[in-house]
Design a protein around this motif. Structure first.
Motif, PDB file in Angstrom:
ATOM      1  N   UNK A 333     -44.326  -7.242  27.059  1.00  0.00           N
ATOM      2  CA  UNK A 333     -42.736  -7.512  26.743  1.00  0.00           C
ATOM      3  C   UNK A 333     -42.027  -5.634  26.574  1.00  0.00           C
ATOM      4  N   UNK A 334     -43.147  -5.184  25.778  1.00  0.00           N
ATOM      5  CA  UNK A 334     -42.690  -3.902  25.284  1.00  0.00           C
ATOM      6  C   UNK A 334     -42.924  -2.823  27.156  1.00  0.00           C
ATOM      7  N   UNK A 335     -44.123  -3.525  28.284  1.00  0.00           N
ATOM      8  CA  UNK A 335     -44.110  -2.045  29.201  1.00  0.00           C
ATOM      9  C   UNK A 335     -43.422  -2.836  29.862  1.00  0.00           C
ATOM     10  N   UNK A 339     -39.839   0.706  30.794  1.00  0.00           N
ATOM     11  CA  UNK A 339     -39.903   0.830  32.092  1.00  0.00           C
ATOM     12  C   UNK A 339     -41.467   1.224  32.633  1.00  0.00           C
ATOM     13  N   UNK A 340     -42.606   0.562  32.013  1.00  0.00           N
ATOM     14  CA  UNK A 340     -44.091   0.588  32.774  1.00  0.00           C
ATOM     15  C   UNK A 340     -44.446   2.117  32.503  1.00  0.00           C
ATOM     16  N   UNK A 341     -43.566   2.782  31.170  1.00  0.00           N
ATOM     17  CA  UNK A 341     -44.135   4.339  30.795  1.00  0.00           C
ATOM     18  C   UNK A 341     -45.442   3.633  29.418  1.00  0.00           C
ATOM     19  N   UNK A 342     -46.517   4.057  29.505  1.00  0.00           N
ATOM     20  CA  UNK A 342     -47.499   3.674  28.144  1.00  0.00           C
ATOM     21  C   UNK A 342     -47.455   4.944  27.533  1.00  0.00           C
ATOM     22  N   UNK A 343     -46.892   6.025  27.629  1.00  0.00           N
ATOM     23  CA  UNK A 343     -46.999   6.936  26.604  1.00  0.00           C
ATOM     24  C   UNK A 343     -46.289   6.672  25.274  1.00  0.00           C
ATOM     25  N   UNK A 344     -45.369   5.342  25.968  1.00  0.00           N
ATOM     26  CA  UNK A 344     -43.799   5.160  24.966  1.00  0.00           C
ATOM     27  C   UNK A 344     -44.377   3.362  24.151  1.00  0.00           C
ATOM     28  N   UNK A 345     -46.172   3.071  24.354  1.00  0.00           N
ATOM     29  CA  UNK A 345     -46.617   2.226  24.131  1.00  0.00           C
ATOM     30  C   UNK A 345     -47.703   2.771  22.991  1.00  0.00           C
ATOM     31  N   UNK A 346     -47.578   1.048  21.682  1.00  0.00           N
ATOM     32  CA  UNK A 346     -48.766   1.984  20.831  1.00  0.00           C
ATOM     33  C   UNK A 346     -50.161   0.493  21.012  1.00  0.00           C
ATOM     34  N   UNK A 469     -41.347 -10.951  34.113  1.00  0.00           N
ATOM     35  CA  UNK A 469     -40.555 -11.683  32.978  1.00  0.00           C
ATOM     36  C   UNK A 469     -41.477 -13.341  33.536  1.00  0.00           C
ATOM     37  N   UNK A 470     -41.921 -13.554  34.904  1.00  0.00           N
ATOM     38  CA  UNK A 470     -42.602 -14.796  35.300  1.00  0.00           C
ATOM     39  C   UNK A 470     -43.589 -14.995  33.577  1.00  0.00           C
ATOM     40  N   UNK A 471     -44.452 -14.430  33.997  1.00  0.00           N
ATOM     41  CA  UNK A 471     -45.812 -14.311  33.137  1.00  0.00           C
ATOM     42  C   UNK A 471     -45.455 -14.488  32.332  1.00  0.00           C
ATOM     43  N   UNK A 472     -44.567 -13.626  31.590  1.00  0.00           N
ATOM     44  CA  UNK A 472     -43.539 -13.547  30.215  1.00  0.00           C
ATOM     45  C   UNK A 472     -43.284 -15.107  29.958  1.00  0.00           C
ATOM     46  N   UNK A 473     -42.607 -15.547  30.448  1.00  0.00           N
ATOM     47  CA  UNK A 473     -42.295 -17.081  30.014  1.00  0.00           C
ATOM     48  C   UNK A 473     -43.540 -17.731  29.988  1.00  0.00           C
ATOM     49  N   UNK A 474     -44.205 -18.031  31.091  1.00  0.00           N
ATOM     50  CA  UNK A 474     -45.826 -18.630  31.207  1.00  0.00           C
ATOM     51  C   UNK A 474     -46.217 -18.514  29.772  1.00  0.00           C
ATOM     52  N   UNK A 475     -46.896 -17.487  29.464  1.00  0.00           N
ATOM     53  CA  UNK A 475     -47.173 -16.602  27.878  1.00  0.00           C
ATOM     54  C   UNK A 475     -46.476 -17.783  26.987  1.00  0.00           C
ATOM     55  N   UNK A 476     -45.013 -17.134  26.943  1.00  0.00           N
ATOM     56  CA  UNK A 476     -44.597 -17.886  25.806  1.00  0.00           C
ATOM     57  C   UNK A 476     -45.151 -19.266  25.241  1.00  0.00           C
ATOM     58  N   UNK A 477     -44.894 -20.482  26.893  1.00  0.00           N
ATOM     59  CA  UNK A 477     -44.765 -21.640  26.542  1.00  0.00           C
ATOM     60  C   UNK A 477     -45.806 -21.865  26.358  1.00  0.00           C
ATOM     61  N   UNK A 478     -47.644 -21.462  27.044  1.00  0.00           N
ATOM     62  CA  UNK A 478     -48.288 -21.642  26.765  1.00  0.00           C
ATOM     63  C   UNK A 478     -48.804 -21.303  25.092  1.00  0.00           C
ATOM     64  N   UNK A 479     -48.940 -20.425  24.415  1.00  0.00           N
ATOM     65  CA  UNK A 479     -48.367 -20.019  22.861  1.00  0.00           C
ATOM     66  C   UNK A 479     -47.703 -20.556  21.502  1.00  0.00           C
TER      67      UNK A 479
END
Length: 512
Positions: A333-335, A339-346, A469-479
């Motif tokens: 979700x953070x990615x 906007x895909x800027x990994x420098x703004x991620x932990x 977001x589609x993959x995110x939704x699938x992961x949410x359901x699975x989790x």
């Protein structure tokens, strides 16, 4: 009486949840707009000044909790004269508190630059002192404008009224601030909108309080003995307030001072997601506190202990599912969000630290709810202070070696190994007067099951490549499905599971 408590709690939770979801989505849009339109440094400034003002709010000492607690008995006895005297006393207290915060806030202004790392990039169009003063004005007004009247709604379990008012006022704030970000990019106007909202919120809450309870007026003088008793509660609540503020604020202030505003902004992007989930759960805790207080005053210790086990079971189940979702969803979700800027991620290790703290703190909130509802602040007065000191010391030490991860782990350690065992001891020796082995075993069981569920969910979700977001939704359901299956496998034989199922069916039956 028990049905009335359940009805009030359910109503408060429904309206509170609706408001909280609203407060999560709209600020998220605002935060996104600020990142893309104004820059990440503005988020760092927001977080820093919020943390500083939380420290200044120590002047409040815990008057709000003492206020609501003192009203439980006179409301139950329909003692209007006593409530009028309490309102008048609290009105005076809040005027003094607002003045103290204002004076103290002005006094510490010269220290503001030292709380920001020299390597930080400060927006060129921002004067730190002007921004700070605007934040300070908003805080002071929150105490001076009819703040004491909200206690009537909380004490009568009408939190839903406050939720409705805030839904209206926050709508005004978010729409105004979003327009400011898009069209003027003025951070000053952004803050002024928050001040206007604070004024509007206080006035509307006061109007509703007087409309619902016109027979209550802030008048009369409380007896000296009663004032002394209330002041004693406030004194005992101070350390609790101090502990909460330090744990909440120290992380941000230490990160700003040692690592800078940009790192603080990245940290707070993650913390925002975490606090959004925490905020939803907080609605539950606030909604049931008055009902628990009433139960403690009228029911047996055995009944209240069984309720504690049931409540802990419910929260542990919900928190387990939330923890699993945070583990599997927060990074993808953070990615997408930034906007895909990994420098703004932990790194994922930071996510694990966040989730560890989240789980422990929410179980801890169950215990805090019972502590506040029973009013055993005197017996608990040293624990928050010691926990806060441990947190600050560990923050300063561990950040030197592990950076941001040291701060996260310090908060987890101080909560799990200092604060929680201590509050369990205080509750069981003072309120329940019984052994705590069964309860501690239950907490350990829920913790182990959460670790198992989280591991299963992460392993399965890692097999699915991230693709929007589609993959995110699938992961949410699975989790959601996997975590509940693991919980059911390990916990369905517990009595608390059966009791909770029966409670849910009763509530649904009344609603139908």
């Amino acid at each position: 009486m028990e049905q009335s408590r359940t009805k009030n709690a359910t109503r408060n939770i429904v309206f509170g949840m609706f408001l909280k979801v609203y407060q999560i989505l709209l600020p998220f849009i605002m935060r996104t707009a600020m990142i893309y339109v104004m820059g990440v440094e503005y988020l760092g400034l927001n977080s820093l000044f919020t943390s500083i003002l939380l420290v200044l709010n120590l002047a409040e000492l815990g008057v709000d909790s003492a206020m609501v607690f003192s009203m439980y008995k006179p409301i139950a006895e329909n003692n209007k004269d006593e409530i009028n005297k309490l309102l008048n006393l609290y009105k005076i207290y809040y005027r003094i508190i607002g003045a103290v915060i204002g004076v103290a806030g002005i006094a510490i202004m010269p220290l503001i630059p030292s709380l920001i790392s020299k390597d930080s990039i400060i927006p060129p169009d921002v004067d730190l002192y002007v921004v700070y003063i605007l934040n300070l004005i908003s805080t002071v007004l929150s105490y001076w404008l009819f703040a004491y009247l909200s206690s009537l709604l909380y004490a009568h379990q009408r939190n839903d009224i406050i939720s409705k008012v805030r839904l209206i006022t926050f709508s005004f704030q978010y729409i105004t601030q979003f327009a400011v970000i898009l069209f003027t990019k003025s951070y000053y106007l952004y803050l002024i909108a928050a001040i206007v909202t604070q004024v509007l919120s206080n006035i509307l809450i006061a109007v509703y309080s007087k409309r619902l309870y016109p027979y209550y007026k802030a008048e009369g003088k409380m007896e000296k003995v009663k004032v002394k008793e209330i002041n004693g509660r406030i004194k005992d609540l101070f350390t609790s307030r101090l502990g909460m503020v330090v744990v909440t604020s120290a992380d941000s202030i230490v990160i700003s001072a040692f690592l800078g505003l940009t790192v603080l902004a990245i940290y707070n992007n993650y913390y925002y997601i975490l606090s959004a989930v925490v905020g939803v759960l907080t609605v539950i805790f606030r909604s049931v506190t008055a009902g628990i207080g009433n139960s403690i005053a009228t029911e047996s210790k055995e009944k209240n202990y069984n309720d504690l086990k049931k409540f802990t079971f419910i929260i542990a189940w919900v928190v387990c599912v939330c923890s699993c979702c945070l583990l599997t969803l927060i990074q993808p979700f953070m990615y997408i969000w930034i906007g895909g800027d990994s420098s703004l991620m932990l790194d994922f290790s930071a996510v694990i630290c966040f989730v560890l703290y989240f789980f422990v703190e929410q179980i801890n909130q169950v215990l805090h709810t019972y502590k506040d509802a029973s009013g055993i602040w005197h017996e608990d007065r040293f624990r928050p202070l010691v926990t806060a000191i441990a947190n600050v010391v560990l923050n300063i030490v561990l950040i030197q070696f592990f950076g941001i991860y040291g701060v996260l782990f310090a908060t987890f350690i101080s909560t799990a190994f200092v604060g929680m065992p201590w509050i369990i001891h205080n509750l069981f020796t003072t309120l329940f007067k019984r052994g705590r082995k069964e309860y501690v075993f239950n907490i350990l069981l829920y913790s182990v099951v959460t670790v198992i569920a989280g591991t299963v969910c992460v392993l399965v979700c890692n097999l699915i490549p991230d693709n929007g977001f589609l993959t995110l939704a699938i992961k949410l359901i699975i989790t959601g499905v996997l975590s509940n299956i693991v919980l059911f496998i390990f916990l369905f034989k517990k009595k608390e599971f059966t009791d909770t199922k029966e409670l849910v069916f009763r509530i649904l039956k009344r609603r139908m």
